[in-house]
Design a protein around this motif. Sequence first.
Motif, PDB file in Angstrom:
ATOM      1  N   GLU A 110      59.354   8.010   2.024  1.00 10.67           N
ATOM      2  CA  GLU A 110      60.745   7.824   2.468  1.00 10.67           C
ATOM      3  C   GLU A 110      61.709   7.760   1.289  1.00 10.67           C
ATOM      4  N   GLU A 111      61.577   8.747   0.398  1.00 10.96           N
ATOM      5  CA  GLU A 111      62.435   8.800  -0.782  1.00 10.96           C
ATOM      6  C   GLU A 111      63.800   9.383  -0.400  1.00 10.96           C
ATOM      7  N   GLU A 112      64.869   8.752  -0.910  1.00  8.87           N
ATOM      8  CA  GLU A 112      66.220   9.218  -0.625  1.00  8.87           C
ATOM      9  C   GLU A 112      66.479  10.552  -1.328  1.00  8.87           C
ATOM     10  N   LEU A 113      67.122  11.472  -0.613  1.00  9.13           N
ATOM     11  CA  LEU A 113      67.477  12.767  -1.165  1.00  9.13           C
ATOM     12  C   LEU A 113      68.935  12.789  -1.590  1.00  9.13           C
TER      13      LEU A 113
ATOM     14  N   TRP B 100      60.537  16.230   5.999  1.00  8.77           N
ATOM     15  CA  TRP B 100      61.967  16.162   5.656  1.00  8.77           C
ATOM     16  C   TRP B 100      62.715  15.738   6.907  1.00  8.77           C
ATOM     17  N   PHE B 101      63.220  14.512   6.886  1.00  6.48           N
ATOM     18  CA  PHE B 101      63.857  13.998   8.093  1.00  6.48           C
ATOM     19  C   PHE B 101      64.868  12.924   7.731  1.00  6.48           C
ATOM     20  N   ASP B 102      66.042  13.042   8.340  1.00  5.63           N
ATOM     21  CA  ASP B 102      67.102  12.037   8.216  1.00  5.63           C
ATOM     22  C   ASP B 102      67.463  11.739   6.758  1.00  5.63           C
ATOM     23  N   GLY B 103      67.501  12.773   5.932  1.00  8.02           N
ATOM     24  CA  GLY B 103      67.928  12.607   4.545  1.00  8.02           C
ATOM     25  C   GLY B 103      66.901  11.983   3.632  1.00  8.02           C
ATOM     26  N   LYS B 104      65.632  11.935   4.078  1.00  5.10           N
ATOM     27  CA  LYS B 104      64.567  11.350   3.268  1.00  5.10           C
ATOM     28  C   LYS B 104      63.360  12.272   3.273  1.00  5.10           C
TER      29      LYS B 104
ATOM     30  N   LYS C 176      61.729  15.039  17.907  1.00  6.35           N
ATOM     31  CA  LYS C 176      63.073  15.426  17.502  1.00  6.35           C
ATOM     32  C   LYS C 176      63.024  16.360  16.297  1.00  6.35           C
ATOM     33  N   LEU C 177      64.028  17.238  16.214  1.00  3.99           N
ATOM     34  CA  LEU C 177      64.129  18.238  15.160  1.00  3.99           C
ATOM     35  C   LEU C 177      65.300  17.898  14.242  1.00  3.99           C
ATOM     36  N   TYR C 178      65.093  18.091  12.932  1.00  2.00           N
ATOM     37  CA  TYR C 178      66.129  17.810  11.920  1.00  2.00           C
ATOM     38  C   TYR C 178      66.349  19.080  11.107  1.00  2.00           C
ATOM     39  N   ARG C 179      67.582  19.581  11.072  1.00  2.00           N
ATOM     40  CA  ARG C 179      67.837  20.789  10.302  1.00  2.00           C
ATOM     41  C   ARG C 179      69.317  20.906   9.950  1.00  2.00           C
ATOM     42  N   SER C 180      69.604  21.876   9.094  1.00  2.00           N
ATOM     43  CA  SER C 180      70.967  22.105   8.631  1.00  2.00           C
ATOM     44  C   SER C 180      71.819  22.747   9.721  1.00  2.00           C
ATOM     45  N   CYS C 181      73.093  22.368   9.778  1.00  2.00           N
ATOM     46  CA  CYS C 181      74.035  23.029  10.679  1.00  2.00           C
ATOM     47  C   CYS C 181      74.464  24.381  10.131  1.00  2.00           C
ATOM     48  N   LEU C 182      74.035  24.707   8.919  1.00  2.00           N
ATOM     49  CA  LEU C 182      74.356  25.998   8.327  1.00  2.00           C
ATOM     50  C   LEU C 182      73.218  26.995   8.476  1.00  2.00           C
TER      51      LEU C 182
END
Length: 815
Positions: A582-585, A538-542, A680-686
């Motif tokens: 690389e499917e769009e979420l 799960w990375f960059d919205g895909k 690099k790490l990808y995660r929610s700001c919440l």
Amino acid sequence: MKKRACTILLVLLLSAVCFGFPCAAAAKDGAPVSMEVSSIYGDMGKMGVHIPLTVILYGQAAEPFEGTVTVCTMENRADEGERIYKYRYPVKVNMAETRKLKLYIPLGQKSSQMQVILTGSDGREVIKKDVYFDIPRDSGRLLIGALTNREDELRYFDGVSLDYGMVTSRLICLDETDFPEDARGLEMLDILIINHYETERLSAGQQAALRKWVDSGGTLLIGTGAMVYGTLGPMAGELVEYPVETILYEDINLGAEYAKDAPGDADLKMICARMQIPGGVEVEESDGVPLLTMVRRGDGQIGIFSYDLGEISGFVENNPSYANKMLLDVLGEDNISNIYYYSSYGNDSKYWSAQGLVNTGNADRLPDIPLYAVVIVIYILVVGPGLYLLLKKKDMSRYYGTSVVICSIAASFVVYLLGVETRFTSQFFTCATILETDVSAVRETTYLNVRTPDSRPYSVSIAPEYEVTPLTRTSRYDETLSLSLDGKGIDELELYFGEDETRISSEKSKAFESGFFLVSGEREAGPDEERITGSVTWFDGKVSGTIINGLPFRLENAALIFYGQVYPIGNLEAGEVLSLEEEELMAWPVELPYMLSEYMTGSGGSRDANDKEYLERVGRSNLYFSYLSDKFDTCLPDARLVGFGENGGILTSEQMKDQMADGRTLYAARIDAAVRRNGKLYRSCLVNPPKINTGNGSVSRNGMIMYGSDPQTVEYFIGTDIGVEKISFLPVSEEFLDTSDYYYLKRFDGTAYFYNCETRSFDRVNLSQIDFSEEELRPYISEKNSLTVKYTAGENDSSGVSTLLPYPMVTGREH
């Protein structure tokens, strides 16, 4: 002779008076078993919450005693009446044997009393004890448990006044001898503190109960200092990066507002442990030294103090408001305000969830209205002109009356046969089940509704490995509480917890009155367990990776769900391997899970209550919503694959065999989601709860909804373990709003501002660009790695429309 008889009789009477008759003497000697009842929380209780009772039995007779321990509580009925709930446990006690029972009984929502009754195998009452609990109705109680070797040093947490005196804290000190081995025994606590205590002294069962309690929404506070290794104990690897960086003797300033005569009055010299806490948010600090760091775990949170909480006891005694500040920092004002309501009146959210999940039934049992219409039309045509003309043609008109009777009987029989599937002749059950699997365990949560078509008795048997909890409504709708459980003529419902079964039964019921229960269980997953598996990135919205449906049936309405993003799948066939590249979420509104559930099940279309397909969609949507609300109530670091399949759980158990039961089952599986790529790490700001301010004071939990036209300021705590390289503000996908059902919701199209930490002012930004780079964000990221955004309404926004704010995701380097 008569004189001698009179003498003997007189002697016997005198003996009876002086020494008692033999049978009376046996009764006076006492019961064959003695019984003591206690709770680790004393007389403190909360409506609807499990009370951990300890029942100690001691055998006092030569013969083994067999009987039943029954705990009685009183609950509200749906019709505002009352019902006694009896929890029965079989016991056997030998001579001079001490038997200790640890029971977890929900305190009835209609009475603050429990009765504990010991009966023999013949049903006769041996001992009865009344247990009363203090339930304040005019104030709330914040209950704080503590594991500590120095009780006096934490007494400043007792009697703290909060929320303008509406809530008062109470401290209860525990140890490993009375600490529960079941998470239900910790439900009473709002906060648990571990300070100056070796956590490894807790048994494996107690540690598991502690973790489960936190995951279910509990708040755990840990004091460290010089004992950092001991207090963190087995949880160290889960919370901090070991080894601890340094343990220093430092000067700590606890706040200039506490300096009465000179600035140094608020300074303390303490031993502090400096730690790296991944994903943590520094809530309290002093000159760059973190004092309190909060980290999310499941639905709960853990706060780690860098010092021993006992070291500030003297300071808090001189500054009592500091304890108030600490509790506010940990829980927040909204949670403390809710404590008054829930600690005084109980919580019945699961009762109302059950109303929507299992209060209807199977849509297949609805009558086939078109078929009935056809039968009626044929009957009218046959009995009317058809039969008359046929008999007249054969010159048999005199038999018309008899023929009508025969045709009416035949038609009635046909109607009866058509209604067999819609007719209930005995007790029946409706279930809504969630079966969730991961690598090591299978967890089941089932909402069960038991009903009868009349007032006859009923009984349902459930496998003993399940926990069964009645779901009842609170007493807030009826302010008066019953003072006694001895009322006559009150209906009773019995839950019998035997070695071979758990049985729910009632000798009397009302026709079609619902009896709601929560049935839950957990077991280890076998090596050949048929389940859903997968691994994704799960990375960059895909999303990329593979999903495998290892179940022997098709999953419907399936989706791969992340916190705030989703990939709809639809149907996933048995054994199917789904490859994702690389499917769009889609971004979904995390605070409005019903929008995602309705979208996935298609329940926003027809509103025809006689439409079986519509009713099935609504039933699925309600179960989807229940799961999303529970599991995605807070930010999750991984993903869930969710879909509907064949009935499972208690619906397929041996105990429910041959029972009239309907239901649906939602299957869910935890899917490992890699969120790192190229370092690099990808995660929610919440991942950490944001701080929210708004003009009218009405805010959503995570700041994702702006009500009306008042501006809203949200501070996102990104976490000190990541260096920000990019933040993406993802707008809620239009697909969720492509319906007239949500006329009161819209996507954010107003003006946004970032708070500039250098100029201490807000700068206007264009969120439609979605991605903001490290260079663009540099003036706006604070020292504690937070970003403050002010949202203002658009020109056409009105007070009757709520705005869905964009969903923030961060990409960066791990520290």
